[in-house]
Design a protein around this motif. Structure first.
Motif, mmCIF file in Angstrom:
data_model
loop_
_atom_site.group_PDB
_atom_site.id
_atom_site.type_symbol
_atom_site.label_atom_id
_atom_site.label_comp_id
_atom_site.label_asym_id
_atom_site.label_seq_id
_atom_site.Cartn_x
_atom_site.Cartn_y
_atom_site.Cartn_z
ATOM 1 N N ALA A 89 0.846 -1.209 0.000
ATOM 2 C CA ALA A 89 0.000 0.000 0.000
ATOM 3 C C ALA A 89 0.875 1.250 0.000
ATOM 4 O O ALA A 89 0.604 2.224 -0.725
ATOM 5 C CB ALA A 89 -0.919 -0.018 1.215
ATOM 6 N N ARG A 103 -3.486 2.182 -10.552
ATOM 7 C CA ARG A 103 -4.833 1.604 -10.495
ATOM 8 C C ARG A 103 -4.753 0.255 -9.776
ATOM 9 O O ARG A 103 -3.880 -0.562 -10.078
ATOM 10 C CB ARG A 103 -5.388 1.414 -11.903
ATOM 11 C CG ARG A 103 -5.392 2.722 -12.697
ATOM 12 C CD ARG A 103 -6.131 2.611 -14.022
ATOM 13 N NE ARG A 103 -5.485 1.740 -14.985
ATOM 14 C CZ ARG A 103 -5.862 1.621 -16.261
ATOM 15 N NH1 ARG A 103 -6.896 2.337 -16.705
ATOM 16 N NH2 ARG A 103 -5.222 0.813 -17.084
ATOM 17 N N LEU A 104 -5.642 0.069 -8.828
ATOM 18 C CA LEU A 104 -5.653 -1.175 -8.032
ATOM 19 C C LEU A 104 -7.048 -1.772 -8.090
ATOM 20 O O LEU A 104 -8.024 -1.116 -7.711
ATOM 21 C CB LEU A 104 -5.270 -0.853 -6.576
ATOM 22 C CG LEU A 104 -5.330 -2.029 -5.595
ATOM 23 C CD1 LEU A 104 -4.309 -3.116 -5.952
ATOM 24 C CD2 LEU A 104 -5.081 -1.537 -4.154
ATOM 25 N N LEU A 106 -9.390 -4.813 -6.776
ATOM 26 C CA LEU A 106 -9.459 -5.820 -5.712
ATOM 27 C C LEU A 106 -10.718 -6.657 -5.867
ATOM 28 O O LEU A 106 -11.801 -6.098 -6.143
ATOM 29 C CB LEU A 106 -9.501 -5.135 -4.346
ATOM 30 C CG LEU A 106 -8.304 -4.240 -4.003
ATOM 31 C CD1 LEU A 106 -8.609 -3.403 -2.763
ATOM 32 C CD2 LEU A 106 -7.055 -5.089 -3.790
ATOM 33 N N LEU A 119 -6.581 1.312 2.673
ATOM 34 C CA LEU A 119 -7.391 1.805 1.555
ATOM 35 C C LEU A 119 -7.455 3.324 1.569
ATOM 36 O O LEU A 119 -7.284 3.987 0.548
ATOM 37 C CB LEU A 119 -8.823 1.265 1.662
ATOM 38 C CG LEU A 119 -9.079 -0.147 1.143
ATOM 39 C CD1 LEU A 119 -10.515 -0.531 1.398
ATOM 40 C CD2 LEU A 119 -8.735 -0.251 -0.348
ATOM 41 N N GLU A 123 -6.101 5.841 -1.293
ATOM 42 C CA GLU A 123 -7.034 6.733 -2.004
ATOM 43 C C GLU A 123 -6.660 8.197 -1.811
ATOM 44 O O GLU A 123 -6.722 8.989 -2.749
ATOM 45 C CB GLU A 123 -8.480 6.433 -1.585
ATOM 46 C CG GLU A 123 -8.943 5.158 -2.282
ATOM 47 C CD GLU A 123 -10.319 4.660 -1.854
ATOM 48 O OE1 GLU A 123 -10.993 4.080 -2.709
ATOM 49 O OE2 GLU A 123 -10.684 4.836 -0.673
ATOM 50 N N VAL A 129 -8.761 3.044 -6.736
ATOM 51 C CA VAL A 129 -9.074 1.688 -6.236
ATOM 52 C C VAL A 129 -10.464 1.299 -6.742
ATOM 53 O O VAL A 129 -11.421 2.056 -6.584
ATOM 54 C CB VAL A 129 -9.058 1.651 -4.688
ATOM 55 C CG1 VAL A 129 -9.380 0.242 -4.189
ATOM 56 C CG2 VAL A 129 -7.708 2.117 -4.153
ATOM 57 N N TRP A 131 -13.340 -2.082 -7.061
ATOM 58 C CA TRP A 131 -13.703 -3.400 -6.506
ATOM 59 C C TRP A 131 -14.403 -4.230 -7.555
ATOM 60 O O TRP A 131 -15.292 -3.737 -8.246
ATOM 61 C CB TRP A 131 -14.630 -3.227 -5.298
ATOM 62 C CG TRP A 131 -13.921 -2.700 -4.096
ATOM 63 C CD1 TRP A 131 -13.780 -1.387 -3.743
ATOM 64 C CD2 TRP A 131 -13.245 -3.460 -3.093
ATOM 65 N NE1 TRP A 131 -13.057 -1.290 -2.583
ATOM 66 C CE2 TRP A 131 -12.719 -2.548 -2.156
ATOM 67 C CE3 TRP A 131 -13.030 -4.833 -2.893
ATOM 68 C CZ2 TRP A 131 -11.995 -2.963 -1.037
ATOM 69 C CZ3 TRP A 131 -12.313 -5.247 -1.781
ATOM 70 C CH2 TRP A 131 -11.805 -4.314 -0.865
#
Ligand SMILES: O=P(O)(O)OC[C@H](O)CO
Length: 407
Positions: A89, A103-104, A106, A119, A123, A129, A131
């Motif tokens: 992170a 860009r992540l 999850l 998180l 951010e 981020v 989902w």
């Protein structure tokens, strides 16, 4: 760390792969079959580095992230806890603060244990981020389809994929049950585009912005000798490319088919295909978790088939030191699959997956040498002894039958 430049001895002198003409024929045949059946061209000029266990995998990934100057795209199924979770992170946040597009993606189920302060930190730093299918927001049918891909792409030039999750369990070097055994791969060359496409495919579902001014399409100079096809499995009902890929590998094997997987609970079709492969004289070896499996229910589902498999001559090994989490297949010393796909119904029927089909003798030999070392730390299932297993074990195997399609 073992790169394709270091070439270990082929592990079985009996394999036909010492003859260059045979190697070329076999490699070409597998390549053409895969291209025709999956419809994606393989690329030449790739360099692959096999990374074994957290001690090799995490430093390579973190070095990649910390060196990024333009973009970082990362996608993972598991993002749990521990120092390593914090380190990732922080590395991602630091690059975002430096102006890199980060860009992540999850998975909404697999990464539900991520610490909320991580998180927030990412951010706040500007990491985008997203989902993948948070369970509560979905119909039960969609909930069953997870994003199981593990991908990291740095500056469009270097990619990583394999089995690793971002969590304490994967740290170390498989020395104790708390250090899981896994395999990841670093890729340089044109195949990076295919890995990036796997990320983009899932990002497109989960984020409003499909592309932006930071997207670049860089030329790839040849980096090595590996021919690589990037195969994406997509959540679906019925047959999909991941099943075709495994089927091509099994049906193309002439001498030896080796499989290491974290979760072995295939459907009857693939069990029969394994048996048929062994029956036509191919040495079929399967390496699975032993006493340290983290999902006993999956193990039981697979053990239900041990009797049929061993009766056909399939050799099944159970890894003793820790959880075996790698997802690797090798064929005849000439071809290898490595990526996120387990040999179970989840990976073959339900989830988003990525697998690299690598046609290179050197890289395959490295994975075969890892397999040999793992087998040396595993026990072989003896057909006769297995047949005499307890009634309780048999009852447990039967008890999981109704749910094995979800495993
Ligand atoms: O699904 P895998 O193979 O990535 O493994 C992650 C497991 O769910 C860990 O329990």
């Amino acid at each position: 760390m073992t790169s394709t430049q270091d070439q270990p001895e082929l592990t079985s002198p009996d394999l036909e792969t010492s003859n260059p003409a045979t190697v070329q024929d076999r490699t070409e045949r597998i390549r053409r079959r895969l291209e025709r059946l999956i419809g994606i061209a393989a690329t030449e000029g790739n360099a692959l580095t096999a990374l074994r266990n957290g001690d090799e995998i995490f430093p390579a990934m973190l070095t990649g992230i910390r060196s990024a100057e333009h973009t970082v795209d990362m996608m993972t199924f598991v993002y749990w806890k521990g120092d390593i979770a914090r380190e990732f992170a922080q590395a991602l946040a630091e690059r975002a603060r430096a102006g890199v597009r980060v860009r992540l993606l999850l998975d909404g189920f697999g990464s539900r244990l991520i610490e909320k302060d991580l998180l927030r930190e990412m951010e706040r730093a500007g990491v985008q981020v997203a989902w993948f299918r948070k369970p509560l927001a979905l119909s039960p049918f969609k909930q069953n389809h997870r994003c199981h891909r593990k991908v990291l792409v740095v500056d469009e030039q270097t990619a990583f994929t394999g089995g690793v999750g971002i969590a304490e369990e994967w740290c170390g070097n498989a020395r104790t049950e708390h250090e899981w055994r896994d395999t990841h791969v670093e890729v340089r060359g044109p195949a990076v585009d295919g890995v990036a496409a796997a990320f983009a495919q899932n990002w497109a579902e989960c984020h409003d912005e499909l592309f932006d001014a930071r997207d670049r399409f860089v030329p790839h100079r040849p980096q090595g000798d590996a021919v690589v096809q990037v195969v994406r499995g997509s959540a679906s009902f019925g047959w999909q490319d991941m099943q075709t890929l495994i089927r091509v590998m099994l049906e193309s094997a002439e001498d030896r088919f080796r499989l290491a997987t974290a979760y072995f609970s295939p459907d009857a079709y693939f069990v029969e295909l394994l048996c048929a492969t062994a029956r036509r004289g191919v040495e079929v070896e399967i390496l699975l978790p032993g006493p340290h499996t983290d999902k006993r229910v999956c193990q039981l589902a697979g053990q239900h088939y041990y009797e049929d498999l061993t009766a056909c001559g399939v050799k099944i090994y159970q890894y003793q030191p820790t959880m075996m989490h790698a997802k690797v297949i090798t064929v005849d010393g000439v071809a290898a699959l490595v990526g996120s796909t387990n040999f179970n119904r989840r990976s073959l029927d339900h989830d988003e997956e990525i697998m690299l089909a690598v046609l290179e003798q050197k890289f395959t030999a490295i994975l075969d040498s890892h397999f040999d070392e793992d087998v040396a730390a595993a026990t072989l299932i003896q057909e006769g002894r297995w047949k005499r297993r307890s009634l309780l074990q048999r009852a447990r195997e039967v008890a999981v039958v109704p749910i094995r399609r979800f495993l």
